[in-house]
Design an enzyme around this catalytic site. Structure first.
Site, mmCIF file in Angstrom:
data_model
loop_
_atom_site.group_PDB
_atom_site.id
_atom_site.type_symbol
_atom_site.label_atom_id
_atom_site.label_comp_id
_atom_site.label_asym_id
_atom_site.label_seq_id
_atom_site.Cartn_x
_atom_site.Cartn_y
_atom_site.Cartn_z
ATOM 1 C CD GLU A 1 -6.891 71.818 -62.596
ATOM 2 O OE1 GLU A 1 -8.084 71.937 -62.905
ATOM 3 O OE2 GLU A 1 -6.385 70.760 -62.201
ATOM 4 C CG ASP B 1 -22.824 75.815 -75.895
ATOM 5 O OD1 ASP B 1 -22.516 75.698 -74.696
ATOM 6 O OD2 ASP B 1 -23.991 75.952 -76.284
ATOM 7 C CE LYS C 1 -11.539 69.474 -62.410
ATOM 8 N NZ LYS C 1 -10.169 69.996 -62.490
ATOM 9 C CG HIS D 1 -1.692 70.177 -59.026
ATOM 10 N ND1 HIS D 1 -2.835 70.909 -58.954
ATOM 11 C CD2 HIS D 1 -1.929 69.205 -59.930
ATOM 12 C CE1 HIS D 1 -3.724 70.401 -59.779
ATOM 13 N NE2 HIS D 1 -3.201 69.364 -60.374
HETATM 14 C C1 MEV Z 1 -7.523 67.478 -61.364
HETATM 15 O O1 MEV Z 1 -7.900 68.641 -62.065
HETATM 16 C C2 MEV Z 1 -7.915 66.238 -62.139
HETATM 17 C C3 MEV Z 1 -7.654 64.915 -61.408
HETATM 18 O O2 MEV Z 1 -8.293 64.923 -60.147
HETATM 19 C C4 MEV Z 1 -8.212 63.813 -62.292
HETATM 20 C C5 MEV Z 1 -8.191 62.447 -61.647
HETATM 21 O O3 MEV Z 1 -8.249 62.338 -60.408
HETATM 22 O O4 MEV Z 1 -8.171 61.472 -62.417
HETATM 23 C C6 MEV Z 1 -6.187 64.715 -61.160
#
Ligand code: MEV
Length: 425
Positions: free
Chosen positions: A84, A278, A262, A376
């Site tokens: 990513e 792992d 995430k 991004h």
């Molecule tokens: C994207 O890979 C991760 C985010 O969505 C984390 C977040 O929203 O805190 C930017």
């Protein structure tokens, strides 16, 4: 046409080339595609073939370095493997914000894993649970006989816990063997011990052992990271307030908490991949921990102290190792550990927690300021330029123009690449 069968007896015994031939035919792969698969990159095909079954090729991910990290007063260059865009830049950026003062502090506790032994068909299970505890020392001794090397190094089985669990198939006894796995991830050591002590438990209880396996809910292998940033490091008091608002939402709303976490996992798993951990075990354990109260919660909390500083904390279980398994076998993982200069699994855990916290700060800061898309999009534009055929300096030229004009699309990338290529002909 007769339906094709995926039943290929002996596929696993074939040499890589033969397997490739079969798959080439199956999927009508071109010679170029087969050539790409055959390129194992920095992994010796023999090692790859010994690591997993039915290997036909290799797949390379980018290996990058996050800069600026100061953890426990020491500077680190942090290897990250991830597909990513923006993650590595974001981690490096946040690490810069958190460099001041003490930097990021992270502390790992003991490296204890749990081995579960599941017993069924036990009469009077509560009484038998106590009988197991009566024999605790014998069980621990027998477990430790399985791994004299671990014991010699100062690790080994430490304790036994017993629970009676009501299942829809009746009551089961679940025995937990608590093992200090030191610098290993621990699955091999713990599974061997769990299997070895099962017959003793059957004898004590008169029941039958079913599962004998590690629990990836590594609640006794916690690591904590925390950091403080003055308001000016993150863009002022208003930004601090907004980051705290974002944290508060994650604390109150599982839908947001999952995305918040995430972002943390972006950092943790990228380091896990670079060091051949792992990562499925890590993910499973961490998300279970996020739900330990019965509601899915954020792994980190951001707040403002009385002086207006942004303060963040993160707590996670981490099951990682620097000896044994793929870490030992994959040459790039060994290089990653050398770049990090870590000597203990607990130190790697501290680095990973610190990276998770920084990654989280970077995401929240971007979200409450310019939004996530801008950063991004810059890298996305580069990817599009490459896909459109740009090479060398043309990649940045095309990407920058698309960003400047707010037209980040493949067709436009192609148009620009063709235009500039014609100009230089
Ligand atoms: C994207 O890979 C991760 C985010 O969505 C984390 C977040 O929203 O805190 C930017």
């Amino acid at each position: 046409m007769a339906q094709r069968s995926s039943r290929i007896p002996g596929f696993y015994k074939l040499p890589i080339e033969e397997r490739l031939k079969i798959v080439k035919e199956w999927a009508n792969l071109s010679d170029e595609e087969v050539e790409l698969l055959r390129r194992f990159g920095n992994l010796d095909p023999k090692i790859a073939d010994a690591m997993i079954e039915n290997v036909i090729g290799g797949m390379t991910y980018p290996f990058a370095i996050a800069t600026n990290f100061r953890i426990n007063g020491r500077d680190y260059l942090v290897p990250m493997v991830i597909e990513e865009s923006s993650v590595v830049a974001a981690a490096s950026n946040a690490a810069k914000m958190l460099r001041g003062g003490d930097g990021i502090i992270a502390k790992a506790g003991p490296q204890y894993m749990i081995g579960q032994i599941h017993l069924v068909k036990v009469d009077s299970p509560h009484y038998k649970a106590f009988k197991i505890l009566e024999k605790k020392n014998e069980i621990i001794d027998h477990a430790n006989q399985q791994d004299p090397v671990l014991v010699k190094l100062g690790g080994g089985a430490r304790d036994v816990e017993v629970r009676v669990v009501e299942t829809r198939r009746g009551p089961a006894i679940v025995v937990h063997l608590i093992v200090d796995v030191l610098d290993a991830m621990g699955a091999n050591a713990v599974n061997t011990m769990a299997e070895a002590v099962a017959p003793i438990l059957e004898k004590i209880t008169g029941g039958e052992a079913r599962l004998r396996i590690i629990s990836n809910y590594a609640v006794y292998r916690l690591v904590r990271a925390w950091a403080k940033a003055p308001p000016e490091a993150v863009g002022g008091r208003e930004v601090v307030e907004k980051i705290v608002d974002a944290s508060a939402l994650a604390e109150a709303d599982p839908f947001r908490a999952v995305t918040h976490n995430k972002g943390i996992m972006n950092g943790i798993i990228a380091v896990a991949l670079a060091t051949a951990q792992d990562h499925r075990a890590i993910e499973a354990g961490i998300h279970a921990y996020a739900s330990r109260t019965g509601t899915y919660k954020p792994l980190s909390i951001w707040d403002m102290d009385s002086e207006g500083n942004l303060v963040g904390t993160l707590e996670i279980p981490l099951q990682i190792g620097i000896v044994g398994g793929a870490v030992k076998v994959h040459p790039i993982a060994r290089i990653a550990l050398k770049i990090l200069g870590v000597k203990k699994a607990s130190e790697l855990a501290e680095i990973m927690a610190a990276v998770g916290l920084a990654q989280n700060l970077a995401a929240l800061r971007a979200l409450v300021t310019e939004g996530i898309q801008r950063g991004h999009m810059k890298l996305h534009a580069k990817n599009l330029a490459i896909m459109a055929g740009a090479t060398g300096e043309l990649i940045d030229k095309v990407a920058e123009q698309m960003v400047r004009e707010g037209r980040i699309r493949f067709d436009y990338a192609k148009e620009l690449v063709e235009k500039y290529k014609k100009q230089t002909q």
